[in-house]
Structure formats: structure tokens, C-alpha cells
Design a protein around this motif. Sequence first.
Motif, PDB file in Angstrom:
ATOM      1  N   LEU A   1       1.318   5.500  10.420  1.00 48.46           N
ATOM      2  CA  LEU A   1       0.737   4.377   9.680  1.00 48.46           C
ATOM      3  C   LEU A   1       1.811   3.445   9.129  1.00 48.46           C
ATOM      4  CD1 LEU A   1      -1.978   6.332   7.627  1.00 48.46           C
ATOM      5  CD2 LEU A   1      -2.192   5.291   9.902  1.00 48.46           C
ATOM      6  N   MET A   2       3.063   3.792   9.347  1.00 47.94           N
ATOM      7  CA  MET A   2       4.179   2.994   8.833  1.00 47.94           C
ATOM      8  C   MET A   2       4.818   2.167   9.942  1.00 47.94           C
ATOM      9  SD  MET A   2       6.339   5.353   6.168  1.00 47.94           S
ATOM     10  CE  MET A   2       5.862   5.332   4.440  1.00 47.94           C
TER      11      MET A   2
ATOM     12  N   THR B   1       2.253  12.999   9.133  1.00 49.56           N
ATOM     13  CA  THR B   1       0.910  12.445   9.297  1.00 49.56           C
ATOM     14  C   THR B   1       0.848  10.983   8.869  1.00 49.56           C
ATOM     15  OG1 THR B   1      -0.003  14.660   8.861  1.00 49.56           O
ATOM     16  CG2 THR B   1      -1.533  12.816   8.742  1.00 49.56           C
ATOM     17  N   VAL B   2       1.653  10.622   7.884  1.00 48.84           N
ATOM     18  CA  VAL B   2       1.684   9.242   7.393  1.00 48.84           C
ATOM     19  C   VAL B   2       2.534   8.333   8.281  1.00 48.84           C
ATOM     20  CG1 VAL B   2       2.456   7.757   5.469  1.00 48.84           C
ATOM     21  CG2 VAL B   2       1.212   9.880   4.988  1.00 48.84           C
TER      22      VAL B   2
ATOM     23  N   GLY C   1      -6.168   5.706   5.545  1.00 49.24           N
ATOM     24  CA  GLY C   1      -6.090   4.825   6.714  1.00 49.24           C
ATOM     25  C   GLY C   1      -5.285   3.564   6.471  1.00 49.24           C
ATOM     26  N   GLY C   2      -5.273   2.690   7.455  1.00 53.80           N
ATOM     27  CA  GLY C   2      -4.576   1.413   7.338  1.00 53.80           C
ATOM     28  C   GLY C   2      -3.069   1.557   7.301  1.00 53.80           C
ATOM     29  N   LYS C   3      -2.387   0.449   7.136  1.00 50.92           N
ATOM     30  CA  LYS C   3      -0.939   0.462   7.079  1.00 50.92           C
ATOM     31  C   LYS C   3      -0.462   0.997   5.725  1.00 50.92           C
ATOM     32  CE  LYS C   3       3.172  -2.473   7.204  1.00 50.92           C
ATOM     33  NZ  LYS C   3       3.710  -3.851   7.106  1.00 50.92           N
ATOM     34  N   ILE C   4       0.569   1.831   5.771  1.00 46.13           N
ATOM     35  CA  ILE C   4       1.181   2.364   4.555  1.00 46.13           C
ATOM     36  C   ILE C   4       2.622   1.870   4.485  1.00 46.13           C
ATOM     37  CG2 ILE C   4       1.864   4.448   3.306  1.00 46.13           C
ATOM     38  CD1 ILE C   4      -1.179   3.978   3.473  1.00 46.13           C
TER      39      ILE C   4
ATOM     40  N   VAL D   1      -5.111  11.927   4.474  1.00 51.66           N
ATOM     41  CA  VAL D   1      -4.435  10.728   4.987  1.00 51.66           C
ATOM     42  C   VAL D   1      -5.416   9.866   5.775  1.00 51.66           C
ATOM     43  CG1 VAL D   1      -2.619   9.887   6.520  1.00 51.66           C
ATOM     44  CG2 VAL D   1      -2.168  11.832   4.999  1.00 51.66           C
ATOM     45  N   ALA D   2      -6.281  10.500   6.565  1.00 47.24           N
ATOM     46  CA  ALA D   2      -7.260   9.754   7.356  1.00 47.24           C
ATOM     47  C   ALA D   2      -8.202   8.960   6.453  1.00 47.24           C
ATOM     48  CB  ALA D   2      -8.057  10.710   8.240  1.00 47.24           C
TER      49      ALA D   2
ATOM     50  N   ARG E   1       0.864  -1.189   0.000  1.00 45.11           N
ATOM     51  CA  ARG E   1       0.000   0.000   0.000  1.00 45.11           C
ATOM     52  C   ARG E   1       0.898   1.237   0.000  1.00 45.11           C
ATOM     53  NH1 ARG E   1      -3.624   1.263   3.911  1.00 45.11           N
ATOM     54  NH2 ARG E   1      -5.377   1.615   2.491  1.00 45.11           N
TER      55      ARG E   1
END
Length: 277
Positions: free
Chosen positions: A111-112, A107-108, A70-73, A66-67, A11
Motif C-alpha cells: 500500500l506504500m 502487509t502494509v 485499505g488505500g494508500k499508506i 490492514v485490509a 494517511r
Amino acid sequence: MSDILGYKGKRVIVSGCFSGMGEATAKILLDLGAEVHGLDFKESTLPLASFNQIDLRDAGSIEKGVAAIGGKIDALFNCAGLAGGGAFPALDTFKVNFIGTRHLTDTVLPLMGPGGAIVSIASTGGLGWSRRIPTHMELLQIQGFDAAVAWAEAHPEHVAEGYAFSKEAVIVWTQFMGAQLIKKGIRINCSLPSPTQTPMMATFHATSGKDIVDAAAEPLGRYTTPAEQAGPLVLLNSDAAGVVNGVVLPVDGGFMGGLTTGQVDISKMMGGGQKQG
């Protein structure tokens, strides 16, 4: 070894996916089997997993975009940018090229996880970074979008026309964060493109002068294509570059080498506007 780049099923987020290097990057990632989520001020026509409109001059817009993903990036490609030379208000250029790009990355990052990777587009126009390290390090200590904007408003002598200083800031920030993020297993790098035939080129010609832009295209003798710039971005965030971190990679057809060895006449680029990257 059939998937040495390792993007299948990953992703990824591409900012600036509407045109130019960002669009070319998104196309390659789609071909490699990645789940590509796009962010841009203008809507993309690519077959993305999702697209969200954002304005890198607006922190709330970035956070909302970004919201929505969502989820894993697994990987972030910071490809959005504005030209300088007075084409846009200096603060707008600085917001998009550095402050907004940094805020998007911040912001990301939650999610990492380990194995995550970030790449940003800087420019050969930011080669003056080493002469202003103390200033850039002062800027990097300013956390948060609004505080960074306030710093830029208080230092017009540095922000100037916006472009060169913004790209210098991306370069120094990349090197600084490389040493920080690798402790979490996340890599960050940036590229230094030479003049590239994107929709922004007409603006660079108008604000900087075609002769100055052309001089930055030596010794290659032509402008690069968005696809030629996208390939190295994809490589830097790939599994194949697993320990490449904090690198400022020239993607310039030999400009840096020619400059270092006196084979590029830098005098042609002096006294004009900023080069395109």
C-alpha cells in the motif's frame, strides 16, 4: 516551512495506539493533521480515522486489520510490543515484538509508494544484536509468519525469554531492509528507547528488577515519558528526515554515549533480566 514534517493530509497507521508510546505518537500525528488509522489488541479512545482490533500473534488478524484500512499508506509506526522476563510466554513476546511486527509491515508495504516511511520501536535491551548477526541473518531469510514461528519454536536457545532477542531482531531487520526498501523510495528506521514510564513499567520492575531498570536510565537519572519517545518516531517518518534510512536511533538521554565512554556502570545491568525500551 510551516509544515516541515509534512504530515498534513497523510494517511498513517499506528500499531499499539491504545497506550504508551503508540498512543502518544498517534496524538502528535493527529495534532499535525494526519489521517491516523489505529491498530491494537485493545480499543483506542482517540479520535482516529479508523480503529481495527488486531492480534500480532495471529497473521490472519493482521491481514484483516490492514485490509479494513485499505488505500494508500504514507507511513507506518510499529509501536506495539510485549515485555519479557517471563511476563508472557517467550514465543508470544517474540511473535508480537518481531514476527507480527514484520508481518504487519510486509502487509502494509504493497500500500506504500515512493516517499513512504516505516519506523519501529526496538530497545536498549537489544544491544546484543551485533554478537548474533549470523543467527539474525538466518532468521531474516525465513519468509512468512508461520515459517518464522516454526523457526522460533526450533530455536528456543535463541528466543529465550523472548524480549532481548526480539528487539535485536528488529534492529538487524531494520538495517537489512533499509538497503532493500530504499530502492523503492521507502525508508525504514527504528528507535532504541531507554526506560519509559508506560503501563508496562510495572511488569519490567517485577521481572527484571527496579535496580536494573534504573541503571538503564542513566545518565539522565529518570525514566522518559511516552511523549518524549514519540517525538523522534514522528521525526523519523517525516519529510524532514527524507534521506534518513536504516538508522537505529538511541532515544535514551545519553545512555549509549555514557556506556561507550565508561560513564555508565554496565555491571549493574548484568545478571538480571532485560531492560525496558
